[in-house]
Design a protein around this motif. Structure first.
Motif, PDB file in Angstrom:
ATOM      1  N   PHE A 167      -7.246   5.282   8.462  1.00  0.00           N
ATOM      2  CA  PHE A 167      -6.663   5.923   9.636  1.00  0.00           C
ATOM      3  C   PHE A 167      -7.564   6.989  10.233  1.00  0.00           C
ATOM      4  CE2 PHE A 167      -2.183   4.707  10.146  1.00  0.00           C
ATOM      5  CZ  PHE A 167      -2.044   3.864   9.061  1.00  0.00           C
ATOM      6  N   GLY A 168      -7.486   7.120  11.545  1.00  0.00           N
ATOM      7  CA  GLY A 168      -8.053   8.274  12.213  1.00  0.00           C
ATOM      8  C   GLY A 168      -7.113   9.444  12.053  1.00  0.00           C
ATOM      9  N   LYS A 169      -7.508  10.599  12.601  1.00  0.00           N
ATOM     10  CA  LYS A 169      -6.697  11.799  12.457  1.00  0.00           C
ATOM     11  C   LYS A 169      -5.565  11.882  13.468  1.00  0.00           C
ATOM     12  CE  LYS A 169     -10.216  14.615  10.199  1.00  0.00           C
ATOM     13  NZ  LYS A 169     -10.987  15.896  10.207  1.00  0.00           N
ATOM     14  N   PHE A 193      -1.845   6.921  16.187  1.00  0.00           N
ATOM     15  CA  PHE A 193      -2.883   6.676  15.196  1.00  0.00           C
ATOM     16  C   PHE A 193      -3.586   5.356  15.473  1.00  0.00           C
ATOM     17  CE2 PHE A 193      -2.513  10.071  12.252  1.00  0.00           C
ATOM     18  CZ  PHE A 193      -1.173  10.427  12.171  1.00  0.00           C
ATOM     19  N   ASN A 208       4.504   0.005  15.116  1.00  0.00           N
ATOM     20  CA  ASN A 208       3.363  -0.824  15.495  1.00  0.00           C
ATOM     21  C   ASN A 208       3.301  -0.973  17.011  1.00  0.00           C
ATOM     22  OD1 ASN A 208       1.844  -2.276  13.174  1.00  0.00           O
ATOM     23  ND2 ASN A 208       3.958  -2.267  12.529  1.00  0.00           N
ATOM     24  N   ARG A 240      10.590  11.543   2.288  1.00  0.00           N
ATOM     25  CA  ARG A 240      10.210  12.967   2.233  1.00  0.00           C
ATOM     26  C   ARG A 240      10.599  13.501   0.867  1.00  0.00           C
ATOM     27  NH1 ARG A 240       8.202  14.480   6.873  1.00  0.00           N
ATOM     28  NH2 ARG A 240       8.850  13.366   8.755  1.00  0.00           N
ATOM     29  N   GLY A 297       8.833  10.416  11.582  1.00  0.00           N
ATOM     30  CA  GLY A 297       7.772   9.977  10.702  1.00  0.00           C
ATOM     31  C   GLY A 297       7.530   8.483  10.671  1.00  0.00           C
ATOM     32  N   GLN A 298       8.405   7.713  11.273  1.00  0.00           N
ATOM     33  CA  GLN A 298       8.238   6.260  11.270  1.00  0.00           C
ATOM     34  C   GLN A 298       7.032   5.843  12.095  1.00  0.00           C
ATOM     35  OE1 GLN A 298      10.493   3.232  10.143  1.00  0.00           O
ATOM     36  NE2 GLN A 298       8.377   2.566  10.406  1.00  0.00           N
ATOM     37  N   LEU A 299       6.207   4.998  11.512  1.00  0.00           N
ATOM     38  CA  LEU A 299       5.057   4.441  12.228  1.00  0.00           C
ATOM     39  C   LEU A 299       5.505   3.176  12.948  1.00  0.00           C
ATOM     40  CD1 LEU A 299       2.230   4.892   9.627  1.00  0.00           C
ATOM     41  CD2 LEU A 299       2.166   5.762  11.939  1.00  0.00           C
ATOM     42  N   TYR A 321       0.831   5.356   0.851  1.00  0.00           N
ATOM     43  CA  TYR A 321       0.135   6.447   1.523  1.00  0.00           C
ATOM     44  C   TYR A 321       0.923   7.733   1.332  1.00  0.00           C
ATOM     45  CZ  TYR A 321      -2.372   2.819   4.224  1.00  0.00           C
ATOM     46  OH  TYR A 321      -3.149   1.743   4.610  1.00  0.00           O
ATOM     47  N   GLN A 324      -1.189  16.154   9.393  1.00  0.00           N
ATOM     48  CA  GLN A 324      -2.390  15.449   8.966  1.00  0.00           C
ATOM     49  C   GLN A 324      -2.193  13.944   9.067  1.00  0.00           C
ATOM     50  OE1 GLN A 324      -4.153  16.710   5.292  1.00  0.00           O
ATOM     51  NE2 GLN A 324      -3.680  18.864   5.640  1.00  0.00           N
ATOM     52  N   SER A 325      -3.272  13.225   8.817  1.00  0.00           N
ATOM     53  CA  SER A 325      -3.233  11.775   8.900  1.00  0.00           C
ATOM     54  C   SER A 325      -2.731  11.180   7.592  1.00  0.00           C
ATOM     55  CB  SER A 325      -4.630  11.248   9.218  1.00  0.00           C
ATOM     56  OG  SER A 325      -4.587   9.851   9.452  1.00  0.00           O
ATOM     57  N   LEU A 326      -2.616   9.874   7.575  1.00  0.00           N
ATOM     58  CA  LEU A 326      -2.192   9.176   6.362  1.00  0.00           C
ATOM     59  C   LEU A 326      -3.388   8.971   5.448  1.00  0.00           C
ATOM     60  CD1 LEU A 326      -0.080   8.246   8.643  1.00  0.00           C
ATOM     61  CD2 LEU A 326       0.403   6.366   7.072  1.00  0.00           C
ATOM     62  N   THR A 369      -3.417   0.697  -3.814  1.00  0.00           N
ATOM     63  CA  THR A 369      -3.089  -0.653  -3.374  1.00  0.00           C
ATOM     64  C   THR A 369      -2.341  -1.324  -4.504  1.00  0.00           C
ATOM     65  OG1 THR A 369      -5.089  -0.732  -2.033  1.00  0.00           O
ATOM     66  CG2 THR A 369      -4.043  -2.837  -2.564  1.00  0.00           C
ATOM     67  N   GLN A 396       1.268  11.673   3.353  1.00  0.00           N
ATOM     68  CA  GLN A 396       0.908  12.389   4.569  1.00  0.00           C
ATOM     69  C   GLN A 396       1.422  13.822   4.471  1.00  0.00           C
ATOM     70  OE1 GLN A 396       2.845  11.084   8.230  1.00  0.00           O
ATOM     71  NE2 GLN A 396       1.056  11.621   9.455  1.00  0.00           N
ATOM     72  N   TYR A 399       2.535  -3.544   8.256  1.00  0.00           N
ATOM     73  CA  TYR A 399       3.787  -2.918   8.662  1.00  0.00           C
ATOM     74  C   TYR A 399       4.122  -1.776   7.713  1.00  0.00           C
ATOM     75  CZ  TYR A 399       4.211  -7.065  11.557  1.00  0.00           C
ATOM     76  OH  TYR A 399       3.966  -8.050  12.477  1.00  0.00           O
ATOM     77  N   PHE A 400       4.765  -0.766   8.263  1.00  0.00           N
ATOM     78  CA  PHE A 400       5.034   0.432   7.492  1.00  0.00           C
ATOM     79  C   PHE A 400       6.523   0.684   7.331  1.00  0.00           C
ATOM     80  CE2 PHE A 400       0.949   2.539   6.829  1.00  0.00           C
ATOM     81  CZ  PHE A 400       0.136   1.711   7.573  1.00  0.00           C
ATOM     82  N   GLY A 401       6.871   1.210   6.160  1.00  0.00           N
ATOM     83  CA  GLY A 401       8.229   1.652   5.934  1.00  0.00           C
ATOM     84  C   GLY A 401       8.505   2.960   6.645  1.00  0.00           C
ATOM     85  N   PRO A 402       9.752   3.402   6.653  1.00  0.00           N
ATOM     86  CA  PRO A 402      10.123   4.630   7.361  1.00  0.00           C
ATOM     87  C   PRO A 402       9.720   5.907   6.636  1.00  0.00           C
ATOM     88  CG  PRO A 402      12.041   3.684   6.298  1.00  0.00           C
ATOM     89  CD  PRO A 402      10.919   2.700   6.100  1.00  0.00           C
ATOM     90  N   PHE A 412       5.143  13.555   2.332  1.00  0.00           N
ATOM     91  CA  PHE A 412       5.781  12.406   2.964  1.00  0.00           C
ATOM     92  C   PHE A 412       5.063  11.173   2.445  1.00  0.00           C
ATOM     93  CE2 PHE A 412       8.498  10.368   5.787  1.00  0.00           C
ATOM     94  CZ  PHE A 412       7.870   9.675   6.806  1.00  0.00           C
ATOM     95  N   ILE A 424       4.641   7.093   2.310  1.00  0.00           N
ATOM     96  CA  ILE A 424       4.904   5.929   3.157  1.00  0.00           C
ATOM     97  C   ILE A 424       4.327   4.677   2.508  1.00  0.00           C
ATOM     98  CG2 ILE A 424       4.717   4.979   5.491  1.00  0.00           C
ATOM     99  CD1 ILE A 424       3.818   7.723   6.456  1.00  0.00           C
ATOM    100  N   LEU A 449      -4.551   6.916   2.025  1.00  0.00           N
ATOM    101  CA  LEU A 449      -4.210   5.847   1.103  1.00  0.00           C
ATOM    102  C   LEU A 449      -4.273   6.369  -0.323  1.00  0.00           C
ATOM    103  CD1 LEU A 449      -3.573   2.811   0.687  1.00  0.00           C
ATOM    104  CD2 LEU A 449      -6.045   2.440   0.538  1.00  0.00           C
ATOM    105  N   PHE A 470       0.840  -1.189   0.000  1.00  0.00           N
ATOM    106  CA  PHE A 470       0.000   0.000   0.000  1.00  0.00           C
ATOM    107  C   PHE A 470       0.882   1.249   0.000  1.00  0.00           C
ATOM    108  CE2 PHE A 470      -3.796  -2.428   1.043  1.00  0.00           C
ATOM    109  CZ  PHE A 470      -3.273  -3.537   1.688  1.00  0.00           C
TER     110      PHE A 470
END
Lengths: 122, 109
Positions: B99-101, B86, B45, A118, B41-43, A36, A42-44, A49, A38, A112-115, A91, A93, A46, A34
């Motif tokens: 995601f939420g805000k 989040f 878990n 930017r 910025g890293q999410l 995203y 603000q939030s992420l 996919t 940002q 799981y998310f990458g770092p 940004f 992700i 999408l 996925f």
């Protein structure tokens, strides 16, 4: 837990150039990844996919010709921002879920998310 | 799609205090996760918790799926707990994590 890497971590480019971002699942196979974006404070959101071996599915409002996605293998997806403009600065992700049998039950359902990358377009 | 709402949006804590973050979601879910986004910025878990209760050190989370909410508890907060938390969920029959805000948490010494 599973690890997702992203490269580059930071890129500055001139308006009109194209930028490629790589996303790799390092210790698991990801049939789906996925992407995203940002904006600050603000939030992420999408963008798309990415499905291994098939075309990506884009969210409403995301230009597929602007954001090219390729998911060539079970561990690699790429996002190319074509003819980047300052408004594309953000940004970015990537994320992946482990659908395989290599992980234990919970890991297989966890995303799981990458770092992140930017991007600054001048 | 599924709506994810987090509260409070901003929270300032004295170091050592406890806090509760709330996540409401609008539909039945088969995936709910809590993340901490660090200053780079890293999410990170924190929990995969579509239902039930889990604990990891000073953090714990509870999801009551039938009432469509999840709570994240931070106990004995430390300055390193600062950042954005989040909540994200996937609705049954869907594949996308919404995601939420976020909850912006600042822990002051």
């Amino acid at each position: 837990g599973a690890v997702v890497s992203q490269h580059p971590s930071r890129v500055i480019c001139k308006s009109g150039t194209s930028v490629k971002i790589e996303c790799r699942s390092l210790d698991f196979q990801a049939t789906t990844m996925f992407w995203y974006r940002q904006f600050p404070k603000q939030s992420l959101m999408l963008m798309a996919t990415s499905n291994e071996g098939s075309k990506a599915t884009y969210e409403q409002g995301v230009e597929k010709d602007k954001f090219l996605i390729n998911h060539a293998s079970l561990t690699l997806s790429t996002l190319t921002v074509t003819s980047a403009h300052p408004e594309d600065s953000s940004f970015y992700i990537c994320s992946a879920r482990d659908w395989g049998t290599s992980g234990r039950g919970t890991q297989r359902r966890t995303q799981y998310f990458g770092p992140g990358t930017r991007l600054l377009v001048l | 799609g599924i709506q994810v709402e987090q509260s409070p949006p901003d929270l300032i804590l004295q170091e050592g205090a406890n806090s509760t973050l709330r996540c409401n979601f609008s539909d039945s879910v088969n995936n709910l996760q809590w993340f901490h986004q660090n200053p780079w910025g890293q999410l990170i878990n924190l929990f995969y918790i579509p239902s039930g209760t889990k604990q990891n050190g000073r953090l714990s989370a509870t999801t009551v799926a039938t009432e469509r909410y999840s709570l994240l508890y931070i106990s004995s907060s430390q300055t390193t707990d600062s950042g954005v938390y989040f909540c994200a969920a996937i609705r049954y029959g869907n594949n996308r994590l919404a995601f939420g805000k976020g909850n912006q948490v600042v822990v002051i010494p």
